[in-house]
Design a protein around this motif. Structure first.
Motif, PDB file in Angstrom:
ATOM      1  N   VAL A 331      27.540  39.936  37.152  1.00  0.00           N
ATOM      2  CA  VAL A 331      27.891  41.344  37.375  1.00  0.00           C
ATOM      3  C   VAL A 331      27.320  41.824  38.709  1.00  0.00           C
ATOM      4  CG1 VAL A 331      27.515  43.697  36.528  1.00  0.00           C
ATOM      5  CG2 VAL A 331      28.185  41.893  34.935  1.00  0.00           C
ATOM      6  N   LYS A 332      26.113  41.388  39.033  1.00  0.00           N
ATOM      7  CA  LYS A 332      25.540  41.740  40.336  1.00  0.00           C
ATOM      8  C   LYS A 332      26.374  41.133  41.469  1.00  0.00           C
ATOM      9  CE  LYS A 332      20.804  42.247  38.629  1.00  0.00           C
ATOM     10  NZ  LYS A 332      19.446  41.652  38.567  1.00  0.00           N
ATOM     11  N   GLY A 333      26.847  39.907  41.253  1.00  0.00           N
ATOM     12  CA  GLY A 333      27.710  39.269  42.255  1.00  0.00           C
ATOM     13  C   GLY A 333      29.036  39.992  42.409  1.00  0.00           C
ATOM     14  N   LEU A 334      29.519  40.568  41.321  1.00  0.00           N
ATOM     15  CA  LEU A 334      30.756  41.348  41.366  1.00  0.00           C
ATOM     16  C   LEU A 334      30.599  42.531  42.309  1.00  0.00           C
ATOM     17  CD1 LEU A 334      33.554  41.403  39.806  1.00  0.00           C
ATOM     18  CD2 LEU A 334      32.505  43.098  38.334  1.00  0.00           C
ATOM     19  N   VAL A 335      29.441  43.177  42.250  1.00  0.00           N
ATOM     20  CA  VAL A 335      29.179  44.366  43.073  1.00  0.00           C
ATOM     21  C   VAL A 335      28.931  43.993  44.531  1.00  0.00           C
ATOM     22  CG1 VAL A 335      27.637  46.344  43.389  1.00  0.00           C
ATOM     23  CG2 VAL A 335      28.259  45.606  41.083  1.00  0.00           C
ATOM     24  N   THR A 336      28.314  42.837  44.757  1.00  0.00           N
ATOM     25  CA  THR A 336      27.938  42.455  46.130  1.00  0.00           C
ATOM     26  C   THR A 336      29.017  41.670  46.863  1.00  0.00           C
ATOM     27  OG1 THR A 336      26.821  40.478  45.255  1.00  0.00           O
ATOM     28  CG2 THR A 336      25.480  42.463  45.568  1.00  0.00           C
ATOM     29  N   GLY A 337      30.196  41.498  46.236  1.00  0.00           N
ATOM     30  CA  GLY A 337      31.300  40.855  46.939  1.00  0.00           C
ATOM     31  C   GLY A 337      31.344  39.342  46.827  1.00  0.00           C
ATOM     32  N   ARG A 338      30.803  38.788  45.756  1.00  0.00           N
ATOM     33  CA  ARG A 338      30.803  37.331  45.573  1.00  0.00           C
ATOM     34  C   ARG A 338      32.177  36.800  45.150  1.00  0.00           C
ATOM     35  NH1 ARG A 338      27.639  32.886  44.349  1.00  0.00           N
ATOM     36  NH2 ARG A 338      28.269  31.612  42.554  1.00  0.00           N
ATOM     37  N   TYR A 339      33.020  37.670  44.555  1.00  0.00           N
ATOM     38  CA  TYR A 339      34.267  37.194  43.947  1.00  0.00           C
ATOM     39  C   TYR A 339      35.515  37.799  44.601  1.00  0.00           C
ATOM     40  CZ  TYR A 339      30.954  35.884  40.313  1.00  0.00           C
ATOM     41  OH  TYR A 339      29.874  35.365  39.636  1.00  0.00           O
ATOM     42  N   GLU A 340      36.565  36.995  44.601  1.00  0.00           N
ATOM     43  CA  GLU A 340      37.891  37.457  45.011  1.00  0.00           C
ATOM     44  C   GLU A 340      38.662  37.996  43.807  1.00  0.00           C
ATOM     45  OE1 GLU A 340      41.062  37.963  47.891  1.00  0.00           O
ATOM     46  OE2 GLU A 340      38.931  37.547  48.083  1.00  0.00           O
ATOM     47  N   TRP A 341      38.443  37.320  42.647  1.00  0.00           N
ATOM     48  CA  TRP A 341      39.164  37.668  41.415  1.00  0.00           C
ATOM     49  C   TRP A 341      38.179  37.794  40.250  1.00  0.00           C
ATOM     50  CZ3 TRP A 341      44.369  38.491  40.334  1.00  0.00           C
ATOM     51  CH2 TRP A 341      45.286  38.130  41.320  1.00  0.00           C
ATOM     52  N   ILE A 342      38.563  38.610  39.259  1.00  0.00           N
ATOM     53  CA  ILE A 342      37.948  38.569  37.931  1.00  0.00           C
ATOM     54  C   ILE A 342      39.091  38.467  36.929  1.00  0.00           C
ATOM     55  CG2 ILE A 342      37.820  41.101  37.795  1.00  0.00           C
ATOM     56  CD1 ILE A 342      35.376  40.736  35.945  1.00  0.00           C
ATOM     57  N   ALA A 343      38.955  37.557  35.971  1.00  0.00           N
ATOM     58  CA  ALA A 343      40.043  37.308  35.013  1.00  0.00           C
ATOM     59  C   ALA A 343      39.561  37.648  33.604  1.00  0.00           C
ATOM     60  CB  ALA A 343      40.486  35.855  35.076  1.00  0.00           C
ATOM     61  N   PHE A 344      40.310  38.529  32.933  1.00  0.00           N
ATOM     62  CA  PHE A 344      39.983  38.920  31.561  1.00  0.00           C
ATOM     63  C   PHE A 344      40.957  38.248  30.599  1.00  0.00           C
ATOM     64  CE2 PHE A 344      38.263  42.412  34.093  1.00  0.00           C
ATOM     65  CZ  PHE A 344      36.999  42.572  33.515  1.00  0.00           C
ATOM     66  N   THR A 345      40.405  37.502  29.647  1.00  0.00           N
ATOM     67  CA  THR A 345      41.252  36.775  28.696  1.00  0.00           C
ATOM     68  C   THR A 345      41.245  37.399  27.307  1.00  0.00           C
ATOM     69  OG1 THR A 345      39.408  35.289  28.201  1.00  0.00           O
ATOM     70  CG2 THR A 345      40.963  34.590  29.915  1.00  0.00           C
ATOM     71  N   SER A 346      40.606  38.554  27.144  1.00  0.00           N
ATOM     72  CA  SER A 346      40.605  39.221  25.838  1.00  0.00           C
ATOM     73  C   SER A 346      40.107  40.655  25.993  1.00  0.00           C
ATOM     74  CB  SER A 346      39.705  38.484  24.844  1.00  0.00           C
ATOM     75  OG  SER A 346      38.343  38.638  25.217  1.00  0.00           O
ATOM     76  N   VAL A 347      40.399  41.459  24.984  1.00  0.00           N
ATOM     77  CA  VAL A 347      39.879  42.820  24.932  1.00  0.00           C
ATOM     78  C   VAL A 347      38.355  42.784  24.814  1.00  0.00           C
ATOM     79  CG1 VAL A 347      39.821  44.927  23.521  1.00  0.00           C
ATOM     80  CG2 VAL A 347      41.999  43.774  23.946  1.00  0.00           C
ATOM     81  N   ASN A 348      37.845  41.785  24.098  1.00  0.00           N
ATOM     82  CA  ASN A 348      36.391  41.665  23.939  1.00  0.00           C
ATOM     83  C   ASN A 348      35.694  41.430  25.278  1.00  0.00           C
ATOM     84  OD1 ASN A 348      36.270  42.062  21.143  1.00  0.00           O
ATOM     85  ND2 ASN A 348      36.758  39.928  20.738  1.00  0.00           N
ATOM     86  N   ALA A 349      36.333  40.681  26.173  1.00  0.00           N
ATOM     87  CA  ALA A 349      35.754  40.454  27.498  1.00  0.00           C
ATOM     88  C   ALA A 349      35.689  41.751  28.294  1.00  0.00           C
ATOM     89  CB  ALA A 349      36.566  39.406  28.250  1.00  0.00           C
ATOM     90  N   VAL A 350      36.743  42.571  28.172  1.00  0.00           N
ATOM     91  CA  VAL A 350      36.738  43.877  28.842  1.00  0.00           C
ATOM     92  C   VAL A 350      35.592  44.725  28.304  1.00  0.00           C
ATOM     93  CG1 VAL A 350      38.038  45.996  29.278  1.00  0.00           C
ATOM     94  CG2 VAL A 350      39.236  43.792  29.219  1.00  0.00           C
ATOM     95  N   ARG A 351      35.436  44.727  26.982  1.00  0.00           N
ATOM     96  CA  ARG A 351      34.371  45.517  26.379  1.00  0.00           C
ATOM     97  C   ARG A 351      33.000  45.032  26.845  1.00  0.00           C
ATOM     98  NH1 ARG A 351      35.236  44.342  21.480  1.00  0.00           N
ATOM     99  NH2 ARG A 351      36.688  46.017  21.002  1.00  0.00           N
ATOM    100  N   ALA A 352      32.819  43.704  26.921  1.00  0.00           N
ATOM    101  CA  ALA A 352      31.522  43.152  27.332  1.00  0.00           C
ATOM    102  C   ALA A 352      31.167  43.580  28.753  1.00  0.00           C
ATOM    103  CB  ALA A 352      31.552  41.633  27.220  1.00  0.00           C
TER     104      ALA A 352
END
Length: 565
Positions: A331-352
């Motif tokens: 999650v910290k990497g998400l904020v600091t620009g580590r990723y190009e994509w994030i992939a959600f494979t379930s509603v539970n992943a979105v909730r997490a």
């Protein structure tokens, strides 16, 4: 013209200074199908402080009220701070008790909704209550609802008028006097009678005695507009025999009326072609969906469109990962620009992810500059509720394989970063990871949540599963088979077993289940379609053989009653 009329009385305009009364809405809940509520009704219910609803109306409207809305009748009519009602004297609330509840709540400045089944204009007690409010200077409005007589006839496939026109007369059977029966008996109008199941034969006899011919067509509908609806066609002279041979018993629908339609122009003989509601492929089927209500929302809605009654029973529970450090770093990497994509494979992943964001004080703005993928429409809707619009949703199959088909390969010219964040369950397959790596992406495969077996459902549900109370069960994975059998027992052999694919079907067979339906594609919506097709074919076969239509659960062996000495 607005469908809602507000009544500002002269007394209200003359209200003493400093007096602050509330407002009362008389709301029609319609004949039973919650989908028949008007948009205005839904809006008013969402703003109510107090809901005073008859039992049959409460079942229809309760899903639209705010948490904390006071419902004194559903609590036995006891006093409450919100309604200011006096304690009930014991027993069911009388019309006077209900009028008193409405008046007291309105005097305390509350927004009161008085909900009745059908339409308020057809309810004489409602008229009395309106006059009492007007006399005291309390403003009110009326939100009409569909009357039983009109709504039930439409759902039964019995038109009240043909192209040639003709009169239609509405009769309240229990209160109609001899003069009323004489008038409708002497006319050729279509007669719509609100009555009770026990009084249908008496109604037919009265019409014959008043001049109607015994061979006049007649339709009788019980539990109209609900999935318990049943309609029989006969004539005035044969209806008593028809109901007896069908072994029709009281429906347990309380005061909800039985609707009988009598007359040549009402075309009950055409009901075979016009009975759109009862001819749905899964009409009245109780279908077990081994998912939570949130996960099964779109699937359950699809099943309802086929006439089924879905019952969601979760077979797994979601818990945080045992070691949260990996998730924290991602999650910290998400904020600091580590990723190009994030992939959600379930509603539970979105909730997490959402819960982790809240823990860090973040919101949807943290996704700025990151491409977001969702495995399907349900996951996409969960993201939209979070304030995030996904950039990629599969155009075909809603699965990891479908997502990979549309996923672009890594291109160093257009993609400044080559890494994908994949938050998922601890037991997820490696299909998506392997596919993304093949497309040239680096993947941070992170356990966002753990899945564990859910707690057993209530005893009544377990008994229905094992005893044949469900007509069908949808298995969406091998784990749902194992978990359902583990927490609730094996479904009865009359229950139709529907599986999402071959692997799930093999697991079902290993547990001694007969697989009746398999989805043509690994999609929950294709699975529901396949079950509906199965139901339609089963219905057509029964009609072709001249057999009575019965749901699978109605074919289970009935327990013999013990003889009394």
């Amino acid at each position: 013209m607005s469908p809602t009329t507000t009544h500002p009385t002269p007394a209200a305009r003359a209200q003493p200074s400093g007096t602050s009364y509330g407002h009362v809405t008389f709301l029609g809940a319609g004949p039973g199908d919650p989908g028949l509520l008007t948009l205005r009704a839904v809006d008013v219910l969402a703003q109510a402080d107090v809901l005073i609803a008859d039992p049959e109306a409460y079942d229809v409207v309760s899903g639209h009220i705010r948490p904390g809305t006071d419902t004194p009748l559903q609590r036995g009519g006891e006093a409450s701070a919100a309604s200011g009602a006096a304690p009930e004297r014991g027993g069911p609330a009388t019309p006077d008790d209900i009028a008193d509840l409405v008046m007291r709540a309105a005097r305390r400045g509350k927004r009161v909704v008085r909900a009745v089944a059908g339409d308020p204009g057809m309810d004489t007690d409602t008229t009395t209550d309106m006059l009492a409010l007007a006399a005291e200077g309390i403003t009110f409005e009326v939100v009409p609802g569909i009357a039983h007589a009109v709504g039930v006839a439409a759902y039964a496939g019995v038109p009240l008028r043909d192209p040639e026109g003709g009169d239609v007369r509405f009769v309240n059977g229990p209160t109609a006097d001899d003069r009323c029966w004489t008038e409708v008996g002497a006319s050729d109008a279509t007669v719509v009678v609100s009555t009770t199941l026990e009084a249908v034969a008496v109604t037919a006899g009265r019409l014959i005695a008043a001049g109607r011919k015994p061979d006049t067509p007649l339709s009788v509908t019980v539990a109209g507009t609900t999935t318990r609806q049943r309609t029989w066609t006969a004539t005035l002279g044969t209806v008593e025999r028809t109901l007896k041979s069908a072994k029709v018993l009281p429906t347990g629908e309380g005061d909800r009326p039985v609707i009988a339609v009598v007359g040549e122009r009402s075309a009950p003989a055409q009901r075979e072609q016009l009975a759109w509601f009862e001819s749905k492929p899964l009409f009245g089927w109780k279908v077990l969906v081994p998912r939570t209500k949130e996960q099964a929302a779109s699937l359950s809605e699809q099943l309802r469109s086929y006439g089924a009654v879905p019952s969601e029973v979760p077979t797994i529970a979601v818990e945080p990962p045992r070691t949260p450090q990996q998730m924290d770093r991602a999650v910290k990497g998400l904020v600091t620009g580590r990723y190009e994509w994030i992939a959600f494979t379930s509603v539970n992943a979105v909730r997490a992810i959402r819960e982790k964001f809240e823990e860090y004080g973040l919101d949807a703005r943290a996704f700025a500059g990151i491409k977001v993928a969702a495995v399907g429409e349900q996951t996409a809707r969960a993201l939209l509720r979070f304030g995030v619009r996904p950039d990629l949703v599969p155009s075909g199959e809603q699965s990891a394989a479908g997502l990979l088909e549309d996923w672009p390969p890594y291109d160093p010219v257009f993609d400044p970063i080559d890494r994908v964040f994949l938050p998922r369950a601890d037991i997820a397959t490696e299909t998506l990871v392997a596919g993304l790596v093949e497309l040239g992406w680096e993947v941070d495969d992170v356990t966002a949540y753990r899945t564990v077996r859910a707690s057993p459902p209530p005893a009544t549900t377990r008994e229905a599963i094992k005893g044949g109370g469900f007509d069908a069960v949808l298995f969406t994975s091998s784990s749902t088979v194992r978990n359902l059998v583990g927490i609730a027992g094996k479904p009865h052999n009359v229950t139709v077993i529907a599986c999402i694919g071959p692997a799930t079907a093999r697991t079902a067979e290993e547990h001694g289940l007969r697989v009746d339906v398999m989805a043509p594609e690994p999609s929950v919506h294709k699975l529901a379609e396949a079950l509906a097709q199965f139901g339609a074919e089963r219905r057509a076969a029964a009609l072709g053989a001249g057999e009575a239509l019965k749901r699978p659960s109605e074919k289970r062996p009935q327990r013999r009653r013990a003889r009394t000495p």
